[in-house]
Write an enzyme that holds these catalytic residues in place. Structure first.
Site, PDB file in Angstrom:
ATOM      1  N   CYS A 108      63.777   5.817  30.861  1.00 38.68           N
ATOM      2  CA  CYS A 108      62.867   6.645  31.632  1.00 38.68           C
ATOM      3  C   CYS A 108      62.344   7.813  30.805  1.00 38.68           C
ATOM      4  CB  CYS A 108      63.568   7.165  32.889  1.00 38.68           C
ATOM      5  SG  CYS A 108      64.292   5.851  33.887  1.00 38.68           S
ATOM      6  N   ILE A 248      69.611  12.765  49.181  1.00 40.57           N
ATOM      7  CA  ILE A 248      69.990  12.214  50.488  1.00 40.57           C
ATOM      8  C   ILE A 248      71.344  11.540  50.327  1.00 40.57           C
ATOM      9  CG2 ILE A 248      69.339  10.687  52.384  1.00 40.57           C
ATOM     10  CD1 ILE A 248      66.461  10.976  51.532  1.00 40.57           C
TER      11      ILE A 248
END
Length: 271
Positions: A108, A248
């Protein structure tokens, strides 16, 4: 359906605090796919060998090489050789003038981020959706994403992404590259003409600037992640009117931008 294996079995030495021994383990497959655009070599993408056509279509759209699925005449995947041939109805000036042959790794880092801003200026538009979602639904969708990813459970080596309504997961893809998982969603939506402005992206990886730009291209106004955002990603989310939610986990979450789409629990109060 791809006949390539998404995982391989390997004998590994496993060590814990009180024992060690050799066991079979599932290892995620890393697969290079070279894309030819109108017979010109365009890029090599390192990915998980599944849903390759969707990924190729989404990748080309995300890079600005195509504006719609209707520009594609044919997609041919040669799985054995790791080649994808895409024939367009017309020549693509973008591919010839602005890109040279590239290798897009499964990581990434700079390998992708160094060149994406040109096409993003043409294809990323502010979100227009008015869909709202409760905090409880955000947590439930994230739990469902993680629980339903068989490859992740086997290997721990892939990112997961899903297109959802507040009530359910509609599409889900896994890949060693987080960007590839999003491209598969994008390609599926383009090919099958699935509406996206009223949908939600649920994602297992970090919310980077590239991820936010892909969400804008896909057309969703809400993106949920179990991980952290970057500062540039949040700047883009503000500008592109995207609700970005991160961390989350364990019934907790952080809403970073455009909180008006998140419905708060009735029993909560301002801190």
């Amino acid at each position: 359906m791809s006949e390539l294996s998404k995982t391989t079995r390997r004998r590994v030495l496993k060590i814990t605090a009180d024992r060690h021994g050799w066991e079979d383990d599932e290892i995620v497959t890393e697969y290079p796919l070279t894309i030819f655009l109108n017979d010109e070599e365009f890029a090599t993408v390192v990915c998980t060998p599944a849903d390759l056509e969707e990924m190729v279509i989404g990748f080309l759209a995300a890079e600005g090489a195509i504006q719609s699925y209707g520009e594609i005449k044919q997609v041919t995947i040669d799985e054995a050789k790791g080649l994808a041939y895409v024939d367009l109805h017309k020549e693509t000036i973008l591919a010839q003038s602005f890109y040279s042959k590239r290798r897009i790794t499964s990581c990434c880092g700079k390998s992708r981020q160094s060149f994406y801003f040109f096409s993003d200026a043409r294809t990323a538009k502010p979100a227009s959706g008015t869909t709202s979602i409760t905090s409880a639904q955000c947590i439930r969708l994230m739990e469902e994403l993680q629980a339903s990813s068989v490859i992740h459970q086997q290997t721990g080596g892939v990112h997961n992404a899903a297109l959802c309504t507040p009530e359910q997961v509609l599409l889900q893809y896994s890949d060693i590259g987080r960007h590839n998982a999003l491209d598969k969603i994008y390609g599926k939506c383009l090919r099958d003409q699935l509406p996206t402005t009223d949908k939600i992206l649920v994602f297992s990886g970090r919310l980077s600037s590239e991820v936010l730009l892909k969400a804008a291209k896909i057309g969703t106004g809400i993106i949920l992640s179990k991980s952290a955002p970057t500062d540039l990603a949040l700047q883009l989310a503000e500008e592109l009117q995207i609700t970005a939610v991160g961390f989350i986990r364990q019934n907790k979450m952080n809403v970073y931008t455009h909180p008006e789409r998140i419905v708060l629990p009735e029993n909560t109060r301002d801190a």
